[in-house]
Enzyme design. Sequence first.
Site, PDB file in Angstrom:
ATOM      1  CE  LYS A  67     -15.197  13.067  -3.431  1.00 26.81           C
ATOM      2  NZ  LYS A  67     -13.835  12.606  -3.206  1.00 26.81           N
ATOM      3  CD  GLU A  79     -17.691  11.609  -1.214  1.00 28.84           C
ATOM      4  OE1 GLU A  79     -16.763  11.532  -0.391  1.00 28.84           O
ATOM      5  OE2 GLU A  79     -17.750  10.915  -2.231  1.00 28.84           O
ATOM      6  CE  LYS A 117     -13.980  10.948   1.371  1.00 30.41           C
ATOM      7  NZ  LYS A 117     -13.722   9.919   0.347  1.00 30.41           N
ATOM      8  NE  ARG A 130      -2.545  -1.045   3.652  1.00 30.38           N
ATOM      9  CZ  ARG A 130      -2.523  -2.189   4.355  1.00 30.38           C
ATOM     10  NH1 ARG A 130      -2.972  -3.303   3.796  1.00 30.38           N
ATOM     11  NH2 ARG A 130      -2.067  -2.226   5.595  1.00 30.38           N
TER      12      ARG A 130
HETATM   13  P1  13P Z   1     -14.571   8.134  -6.587  1.00 30.62           P
HETATM   14  O1  13P Z   1     -14.135   9.286  -7.457  1.00 30.62           O
HETATM   15  O2  13P Z   1     -13.910   6.836  -6.934  1.00 30.62           O
HETATM   16  O3  13P Z   1     -16.067   8.050  -6.465  1.00 30.62           O
HETATM   17  O4  13P Z   1     -14.005   8.428  -5.127  1.00 30.62           O
HETATM   18  C1  13P Z   1     -14.114   9.671  -4.610  1.00 30.62           C
HETATM   19  C2  13P Z   1     -14.194   9.589  -3.135  1.00 30.62           C
HETATM   20  O5  13P Z   1     -13.379  10.147  -2.437  1.00 30.62           O
HETATM   21  C3  13P Z   1     -15.302   8.847  -2.537  1.00 30.62           C
HETATM   22  O6  13P Z   1     -15.423   9.179  -1.191  1.00 30.62           O
END
Ligand code: 13P
Length: 342
Positions: free
Chosen positions: A219, A177, A136, A46
């Site tokens: 987001k 998000e 996030k 990783r």
């Molecule tokens: P994706 O662009 O693969 O949807 O991932 C963005 C992300 O941070 C999801 O939490």
Amino acid sequence: MKNENLESVARKLVAAGRGILAADESSPTIEKRLKSIGVASTEENRRTYREILFTTTGLGEFISGVILFDETIRQETRDGRAFVEVLEQQAIIPGIKVDKGTKPMANFPGEKITEGLDGLRERLAEYRQLGARFAKWRAVISISDKIPTHRCIETNAELLARYAALSQEADLVPVVEPEVLMDGTHTIERHFEVTEQVAEIVFHALSEHRVTLEAMLLKPNMVLSGKDCPHQAQVQEVAEMTLRCMNRVVPAAVPGLVFLSGGQSDLQVTEHLNAMNRLDHAPWELSFSFGRALQAPVLKAWKGDPTNVADAQRALHHRAWCNSKARFGKYTTEMEIKKAAA
Ligand code: 13P
């Protein structure tokens, strides 16, 4: 002025021609990604993979911020430089995923709740100390005939707002998000309706929790036909519907929208972002925070083989360059065959 510093970080994250690389896959998710190329998900593999991403020469020209996972923010390059420093040297702002993933919502079949508020204040303080400047939290809303329920949306919105308030308190820009999934047979109209409803409830909760809108980013998902819907909306319709939806519910005080890719192919999502920026109907910056859409070609090129590292980094640089062009509405599919240096 309260949160002045945070406002400036938020604006830098959506600066012209740059966007966010989401490299914050949790352990089960990165395991799935590495397994897809036949690589075991050991801590060292990783670390090696993330080192490839972060040491890509010139990445900072197109990437303003990288979202890290708890394990990753503590890791270093093979030669002992902290990832956070490597990013800063590329003028890339380090961020951190702070939710603890989704769990089924009790009594609400098919719906999910995001966990992670317990101890969040202390975790945020530590992440700020480790060098993160933004955070996030992802909420997930699914669509079927019977869902989402109002209660699921309200509960997730409340969690997002509490996380956002705590982030600003800890001097971190919250990236909020609320992802309405594209999985299902629903039409684009239904995706529009749910995305609008979710954003409206989320902004109401943010306002009640006194979150400074100028010091956060949204987001969102793009508004799309369900993955299994027989009629698939085309690029222009997706761009128009997404902006129409966002214009209804996202306050102009928010500096930028950083779209997630959500399972769209890497080329398709770049076309959608490009079409939105060409429409230019938006009071906010229209940018990206892609995980899969930036990393899929990198994994494919690398395959765990050290002799492929240069190719993998070229693939990342190229996708980041294409998405940077899309931010100006200047992306064309011919660019896919050109080298990023062209
Ligand atoms: P994706 O662009 O693969 O949807 O991932 C963005 C992300 O941070 C999801 O939490």
